[in-house]
Design a protein around this motif. Structure first.
Motif, PDB file in Angstrom:
ATOM      1  N   SER A 129      40.585  53.243  28.676  1.00 56.63           N
ATOM      2  CA  SER A 129      40.540  54.643  29.033  1.00 56.63           C
ATOM      3  C   SER A 129      39.818  54.928  30.220  1.00 56.63           C
ATOM      4  O   SER A 129      40.151  56.038  30.832  1.00 56.63           O
ATOM      5  CB  SER A 129      39.520  55.142  27.653  1.00 56.63           C
ATOM      6  OG  SER A 129      38.165  54.738  27.806  1.00 56.63           O
ATOM      7  N   LEU A 130      38.937  54.259  30.897  1.00 53.16           N
ATOM      8  CA  LEU A 130      38.359  54.640  32.020  1.00 53.16           C
ATOM      9  C   LEU A 130      39.178  54.393  33.231  1.00 53.16           C
ATOM     10  O   LEU A 130      39.175  55.035  34.286  1.00 53.16           O
ATOM     11  CB  LEU A 130      36.896  53.716  32.332  1.00 53.16           C
ATOM     12  CG  LEU A 130      36.242  54.326  33.451  1.00 53.16           C
ATOM     13  CD1 LEU A 130      35.785  55.859  33.653  1.00 53.16           C
ATOM     14  CD2 LEU A 130      35.096  53.384  33.500  1.00 53.16           C
ATOM     15  N   ILE A 131      40.009  53.309  33.081  1.00 56.36           N
ATOM     16  CA  ILE A 131      41.140  52.971  34.072  1.00 56.36           C
ATOM     17  C   ILE A 131      42.138  54.077  34.372  1.00 56.36           C
ATOM     18  O   ILE A 131      42.276  54.580  35.189  1.00 56.36           O
ATOM     19  CB  ILE A 131      41.857  51.679  33.670  1.00 56.36           C
ATOM     20  CG1 ILE A 131      40.787  50.421  33.907  1.00 56.36           C
ATOM     21  CG2 ILE A 131      42.934  51.419  34.575  1.00 56.36           C
ATOM     22  CD1 ILE A 131      41.221  49.190  33.233  1.00 56.36           C
ATOM     23  N   ARG A 132      42.299  54.850  33.037  1.00 58.38           N
ATOM     24  CA  ARG A 132      43.559  55.776  33.007  1.00 58.38           C
ATOM     25  C   ARG A 132      42.909  57.111  33.677  1.00 58.38           C
ATOM     26  O   ARG A 132      43.426  57.638  34.236  1.00 58.38           O
ATOM     27  CB  ARG A 132      44.051  56.092  31.609  1.00 58.38           C
ATOM     28  CG  ARG A 132      44.870  55.107  31.033  1.00 58.38           C
ATOM     29  CD  ARG A 132      45.598  55.507  29.679  1.00 58.38           C
ATOM     30  NE  ARG A 132      44.724  55.819  28.943  1.00 58.38           N
ATOM     31  CZ  ARG A 132      44.424  55.001  27.873  1.00 58.38           C
ATOM     32  NH1 ARG A 132      44.812  53.670  27.863  1.00 58.38           N
ATOM     33  NH2 ARG A 132      43.419  55.194  26.790  1.00 58.38           N
ATOM     34  N   GLN A 133      41.509  57.317  33.378  1.00 58.06           N
ATOM     35  CA  GLN A 133      40.919  58.538  33.555  1.00 58.06           C
ATOM     36  C   GLN A 133      40.647  58.420  34.936  1.00 58.06           C
ATOM     37  O   GLN A 133      40.786  59.623  35.775  1.00 58.06           O
ATOM     38  CB  GLN A 133      39.486  58.637  32.916  1.00 58.06           C
ATOM     39  CG  GLN A 133      38.565  59.579  33.300  1.00 58.06           C
ATOM     40  CD  GLN A 133      37.289  59.809  32.809  1.00 58.06           C
ATOM     41  OE1 GLN A 133      36.973  59.222  31.641  1.00 58.06           O
ATOM     42  NE2 GLN A 133      36.125  60.221  33.620  1.00 58.06           N
ATOM     43  N   LEU A 134      40.370  57.379  35.862  1.00 54.67           N
ATOM     44  CA  LEU A 134      40.215  57.100  37.083  1.00 54.67           C
ATOM     45  C   LEU A 134      41.459  57.075  37.926  1.00 54.67           C
ATOM     46  O   LEU A 134      41.325  57.198  39.142  1.00 54.67           O
ATOM     47  CB  LEU A 134      39.134  56.023  37.430  1.00 54.67           C
ATOM     48  CG  LEU A 134      37.944  56.166  37.027  1.00 54.67           C
ATOM     49  CD1 LEU A 134      36.799  55.011  37.315  1.00 54.67           C
ATOM     50  CD2 LEU A 134      37.018  57.637  37.506  1.00 54.67           C
ATOM     51  N   GLY A 135      42.502  56.675  37.310  1.00 55.40           N
ATOM     52  CA  GLY A 135      43.915  56.402  37.998  1.00 55.40           C
ATOM     53  C   GLY A 135      43.876  54.964  38.532  1.00 55.40           C
ATOM     54  O   GLY A 135      44.398  54.939  39.718  1.00 55.40           O
ATOM     55  N   VAL A 136      43.097  54.103  38.207  1.00 55.60           N
ATOM     56  CA  VAL A 136      42.906  52.961  38.972  1.00 55.60           C
ATOM     57  C   VAL A 136      44.188  51.792  38.465  1.00 55.60           C
ATOM     58  O   VAL A 136      44.962  51.756  37.702  1.00 55.60           O
ATOM     59  CB  VAL A 136      41.656  51.949  38.344  1.00 55.60           C
ATOM     60  CG1 VAL A 136      41.486  50.566  39.089  1.00 55.60           C
ATOM     61  CG2 VAL A 136      40.640  52.754  38.326  1.00 55.60           C
ATOM     62  N   ASP A 137      44.724  51.268  39.991  1.00 53.27           N
ATOM     63  CA  ASP A 137      46.100  51.027  39.803  1.00 53.27           C
ATOM     64  C   ASP A 137      46.077  49.352  39.517  1.00 53.27           C
ATOM     65  O   ASP A 137      45.034  48.753  39.633  1.00 53.27           O
ATOM     66  CB  ASP A 137      47.131  51.009  41.278  1.00 53.27           C
ATOM     67  CG  ASP A 137      46.562  50.500  42.412  1.00 53.27           C
ATOM     68  OD1 ASP A 137      45.787  49.384  42.411  1.00 53.27           O
ATOM     69  OD2 ASP A 137      46.386  51.132  43.320  1.00 53.27           O
ATOM     70  N   GLU A 138      47.183  48.794  39.307  1.00 52.85           N
ATOM     71  CA  GLU A 138      47.010  47.362  38.757  1.00 52.85           C
ATOM     72  C   GLU A 138      46.723  46.552  40.001  1.00 52.85           C
ATOM     73  O   GLU A 138      45.996  45.419  39.573  1.00 52.85           O
ATOM     74  CB  GLU A 138      48.308  47.125  38.328  1.00 52.85           C
ATOM     75  CG  GLU A 138      48.683  47.637  36.821  1.00 52.85           C
ATOM     76  CD  GLU A 138      47.718  47.079  35.842  1.00 52.85           C
ATOM     77  OE1 GLU A 138      47.266  45.830  35.838  1.00 52.85           O
ATOM     78  OE2 GLU A 138      47.346  47.938  34.988  1.00 52.85           O
ATOM     79  N   ALA A 139      47.047  46.501  41.191  1.00 52.61           N
ATOM     80  CA  ALA A 139      46.816  45.747  42.153  1.00 52.61           C
ATOM     81  C   ALA A 139      45.350  45.625  42.421  1.00 52.61           C
ATOM     82  O   ALA A 139      44.736  44.612  42.729  1.00 52.61           O
ATOM     83  CB  ALA A 139      47.645  46.457  43.494  1.00 52.61           C
ATOM     84  N   TYR A 140      44.595  46.997  42.403  1.00 52.98           N
ATOM     85  CA  TYR A 140      43.067  46.928  42.509  1.00 52.98           C
ATOM     86  C   TYR A 140      42.628  46.099  41.373  1.00 52.98           C
ATOM     87  O   TYR A 140      41.573  45.420  41.647  1.00 52.98           O
ATOM     88  CB  TYR A 140      42.394  48.394  42.577  1.00 52.98           C
ATOM     89  CG  TYR A 140      41.265  48.362  42.625  1.00 52.98           C
ATOM     90  CD1 TYR A 140      40.568  48.214  43.698  1.00 52.98           C
ATOM     91  CD2 TYR A 140      40.393  48.207  41.326  1.00 52.98           C
ATOM     92  CE1 TYR A 140      39.068  48.228  43.542  1.00 52.98           C
ATOM     93  CE2 TYR A 140      39.106  48.346  41.349  1.00 52.98           C
ATOM     94  CZ  TYR A 140      38.406  48.435  42.416  1.00 52.98           C
ATOM     95  OH  TYR A 140      36.625  48.482  42.631  1.00 52.98           O
ATOM     96  N   LEU A 141      42.978  46.241  40.134  1.00 52.27           N
ATOM     97  CA  LEU A 141      42.558  45.372  39.047  1.00 52.27           C
ATOM     98  C   LEU A 141      42.554  44.036  39.321  1.00 52.27           C
ATOM     99  O   LEU A 141      41.830  43.293  38.789  1.00 52.27           O
ATOM    100  CB  LEU A 141      43.143  46.095  37.609  1.00 52.27           C
ATOM    101  CG  LEU A 141      42.944  47.560  37.622  1.00 52.27           C
ATOM    102  CD1 LEU A 141      43.608  47.866  36.266  1.00 52.27           C
ATOM    103  CD2 LEU A 141      41.235  47.426  36.888  1.00 52.27           C
ATOM    104  N   GLU A 142      44.000  43.425  39.549  1.00 56.19           N
ATOM    105  CA  GLU A 142      44.198  42.213  39.665  1.00 56.19           C
ATOM    106  C   GLU A 142      43.306  41.567  40.619  1.00 56.19           C
ATOM    107  O   GLU A 142      42.747  40.407  40.622  1.00 56.19           O
ATOM    108  CB  GLU A 142      45.557  41.943  39.760  1.00 56.19           C
ATOM    109  CG  GLU A 142      45.962  40.542  40.019  1.00 56.19           C
ATOM    110  CD  GLU A 142      45.526  39.724  38.839  1.00 56.19           C
ATOM    111  OE1 GLU A 142      45.623  38.178  39.151  1.00 56.19           O
ATOM    112  OE2 GLU A 142      45.506  40.280  37.954  1.00 56.19           O
ATOM    113  N   GLU A 143      43.025  42.215  41.868  1.00 57.71           N
ATOM    114  CA  GLU A 143      42.284  41.963  42.933  1.00 57.71           C
ATOM    115  C   GLU A 143      40.793  41.491  42.521  1.00 57.71           C
ATOM    116  O   GLU A 143      40.109  40.499  42.746  1.00 57.71           O
ATOM    117  CB  GLU A 143      42.461  42.510  44.223  1.00 57.71           C
ATOM    118  CG  GLU A 143      41.288  42.283  45.358  1.00 57.71           C
ATOM    119  CD  GLU A 143      41.361  40.907  45.844  1.00 57.71           C
ATOM    120  OE1 GLU A 143      40.561  40.187  46.008  1.00 57.71           O
ATOM    121  OE2 GLU A 143      42.750  40.233  45.689  1.00 57.71           O
TER     122      GLU A 143
END
Length: 219
Positions: free
Chosen positions: A80-94
């Protein structure tokens, strides 16, 4: 509420015994969880080891957890926070790769390269000095299951009720000595809550080895 981490561990161990909760191994969360875990392991006659996880911070706000990852790569994501902040998958994987490597380095450094403890089919007690949001706690619980634990019990001296409810959906059981409604930080519930150094924390992994506040200092 608690004098120090050792006393908190003793009260936690007494509650576990009162509830008839048995385990095969205690996994403490470094660094602050090790004094608590040592007291629990000694009282219950169990081996003590560690479980390590790291927070995955939000872009531009490293203290805000968008997830957490354990030393074996087990991950929890706050979708839910990832969607709210618009964090992309590349950032999350890194972030996942980086923090998993950091967690593994700490795990290996604390344990001196010894083989990972065998958790297959065992009841694991995960112990910390307290839980606030529980982000890294979820990753620790998931790691125990991924390594074959048959049952996982989270045991802490203090945690807010909402975190207990959320973590009950992750572990088989959650045990907390105190669950105060008004909760800002774990340290507010300890009279003594100094930072535990890596050197001090690692000493708790060796039973009876010149532990702060132990028999050696009091005699």
């Amino acid at each position: 509420m608690f004098q120090d981490r050792k006393k908190a561990g003793e009260r936690l161990a007494a509650l576990l015994q009162e509830r008839g909760i048995r385990g095969d191994i205690v996994l403490a969360v470094p660094r602050g969880g090790l004094p608590v875990g040592r007291a629990v392991a000694d009282a219950l006659g169990l081996p003590l080891d560690i479980v390590v996880a790291r927070k995955m911070g939000a872009p531009g706000n490293p203290e805000l957890a968008v997830g957490a990852v354990a030393s074996d790569g087990s991950v929890w994501r706050n979708e839910s926070l990832i969607r709210q902040l618009g964090v992309d998958e590349a950032y999350l994987e890194e972030a996942r790769r980086r923090e998993a490597a950091n967690a593994r380095e700490k795990f290996d450094r604390y344990r001196g390269g010894r083989p990972d403890p065998d958790l297959k089919g065992r009841t694991v007690l995960i112990v910390d000095d307290g839980v606030a949001t529980g982000a890294t706690t979820v990753a620790c619980i998931r790691q125990a299951y991924s390594r074959g634990a048959a049952r996982v019990v989270l045991a802490v001296p203090v945690a807010p009720p909402e975190s207990v409810r959320r973590l009950e959906g992750e572990a088989d059981e959650v045990v907390a000595v105190e669950t105060p409604e008004w909760f800002m930080a774990v340290g507010q519930f300890y009279a003594e809550f100094g930072q535990v150094s890596d050197e001090e924390a690692m000493r708790y992994l060796t039973p009876g080895k010149d532990l702060p506040g132990g028999p050696e200092e009091g005699s």
